[in-house]
Design an enzyme around this catalytic site. Structure first.
Site, PDB file in Angstrom:
ATOM      1  N   GLU A   1       0.822  -1.214   0.000  1.00 15.21           N
ATOM      2  CA  GLU A   1       0.000   0.000   0.000  1.00 15.21           C
ATOM      3  C   GLU A   1       0.849   1.253   0.000  1.00 15.21           C
ATOM      4  O   GLU A   1       1.949   1.274   0.558  1.00 15.21           O
ATOM      5  CB  GLU A   1      -0.857   0.031   1.265  1.00 15.21           C
ATOM      6  CG  GLU A   1      -2.126  -0.747   1.129  1.00 15.21           C
ATOM      7  CD  GLU A   1      -3.077  -0.436   2.266  1.00 15.21           C
ATOM      8  OE1 GLU A   1      -3.599  -1.387   2.840  1.00 15.21           O
ATOM      9  OE2 GLU A   1      -3.258   0.753   2.591  1.00 15.21           O
TER      10      GLU A   1
ATOM     11  N   CYS B   1      -3.196   2.576   7.452  1.00 13.97           N
ATOM     12  CA  CYS B   1      -2.639   2.116   6.190  1.00 13.97           C
ATOM     13  C   CYS B   1      -2.505   0.606   6.295  1.00 13.97           C
ATOM     14  O   CYS B   1      -2.011   0.085   7.279  1.00 13.97           O
ATOM     15  CB  CYS B   1      -1.277   2.750   5.989  1.00 13.97           C
ATOM     16  SG  CYS B   1      -0.276   2.021   4.718  1.00 13.97           S
TER      17      CYS B   1
END
Ligand code: SAH
Length: 378
Positions: free
Chosen positions: A112, A353
């Site tokens: 990510e 995240c």
């Protein structure tokens, strides 16, 4: 409640990977690329053209290098790898424009990255590894362990793909996504060299921040490179006893040793350290903790980022109330310590995240993730 825009992409096909010895074109410096071209019987001046295609125009296919002969393009395609990341899912915050990207690496692993938009420019938070082996208790990136470290090209690609997606310049890069960058130091150094090269994106060293959990040998090696980047140290506790409860790495590199490495880093590079301190309700947010932190940092030229913890489903850690957070900050300020509270960006798109990867991982077998990305200083 639907507050996000999600643009799913079809799942990329897994391609058979070339032999690992095949040069990864995007991870070569310009002089290395020149030297490599001569081994293919090409003129070294071609290197600059190719380098610009890769790092300025950020092409995704050899066929796009239109000022090269077809023969050279074919030769490159046969003998080298062109690393390109594929966006699998993009989430956009309607609140502040923050974007979270789930990228597939060439071997199908997922990572990510986050785009944060500021008045002064666009900042990208990148991953340095798929997964992580540092086992910090509050961090979801580490739950599935380390899958593998990223190549320099794979770190660059996160920035290139995001820049191309938004059609705007990226001015800041923080290596604060998934992974421990100093556990992948050689590739990190090469990544910084490529990212700051004026023949490529040419991002200044001052616009790059690298965050570490405190791998002392890596901190010392990084210091020896005398870069103008900012080093952030994930502190999270003011004493060795408390820190080792949160961060197992403290059993290997104890707090006094880590603080000495920070002091030496500052002495060697002239760059003051940023200390990251994630506030966890009832764990490290008391007035006593604040007092101990003041004592630890007294006389040091540094900056403290207070980060209300991003709750992770697998862990029972919660954020302190706002008043506790402000009391903590005030105490540091009274002791003349530079301090900011990072406010959360993209609150409407999965908190920490890593949630995207986790969601995807559940279906496709890769591990979960999650860090403090997607926050900015208040
Ligand atoms: N491994 C590096 C960089 C990745 S994590 C490091 O440890 O510094 C980036 C930052 O986010 C670190 O300060 C990390 O401790 C913090 N972090 C991880 N999980 C978090 C969470 N759930 N909430 C808040 N901060 C978190």
């Amino acid at each position: 409640m639907q507050t996000t825009q999600t643009q799913p992409n079809p799942q990329p096909q897994l391609q058979p990977q070339p032999q690992p010895t095949t040069p990864d074109l995007k991870s070569l410096t310009l002089p290395e690329l020149s030297a490599y071209l001569t081994t293919l019987g090409e003129k070294p001046y071609r290197a600059k053209q190719i380098y610009e295609w890769l790092h300025k125009k950020q092409i995704t296919d050899y066929a796009q290098m239109t000022n090269l002969s077809k023969q050279l393009r074919t030769s490159l395609a046969v003998h080298t790898r062109l690393t390109v990341l594929t966006p699998v899912e993009i989430q956009t915050s309607k609140l502040d424009g923050t974007k979270k990207y789930l990228f597939a690496l060439p071997d199908g692993n997922m990572i990510e990255s986050v785009l944060m938009r500021y008045k002064h420019g666009n900042s990208v938070c990148i991953s340095s590894q798929a997964g992580c082996r540092m086992a910090c208790r509050f961090c979801a990136s580490t739950i599935g362990g380390l899958v593998r470290s990223l190549e320099p090209s794979e770190m660059l690609e996160q920035i290139y793909r995001i820049g191309q997606d938004i059609g705007e310049r990226i001015s800041n890069v923080v290596v604060m996504g998934m992974g421990e960058p100093l556990d992948n130091l050689d590739n990190l150094i090469r990544f910084i060299e490529l990212l700051t090269d004026a023949n490529g994106l040419g991002i200044s060293q001052r616009s790059i921040t690298v965050s570490t959990c405190g791998l002392v040998p890596g901190m010392r090696e990084l210091a020896a490179h005398k870069l103008g980047i900012t080093l952030a140290l994930s502190l999270h506790a003011p004493t060795q006893e408390k820190r080792r409860m949160l961060m197992p790495v403290a059993d290997t590199y104890a707090l006094p040793e880590v603080m000495q490495a920070c002091d030496d880093y500052f002495a060697q590079t002239g760059r003051r350290i940023t200390f990251e301190y994630s506030l966890i309700r009832g764990v490290n947010d008391t007035p006593e903790d604040a007092g101990q932190l003041c004592a630890l940092l007294a006389g040091r030229n540094c900056h403290v980022n207070l980060i209300p913890i991003n709750p992770v489903k697998e862990r029972d850690y919660r954020q302190p109330d706002e008043t506790i957070t402000f009391d903590f900050k005030n105490k540091l300020e009274k002791n003349k310590i530079n301090v900011t509270i990072r406010r959360e960006l993209g609150r409407d798109i999965d908190g920490a995240c890593g949630q995207l990867r986790k969601k995807y991982g559940m279906e496709h077998g890769s591990g979960p993730a999650g860090t403090g990305c997607g926050r900015k200083e208040a």
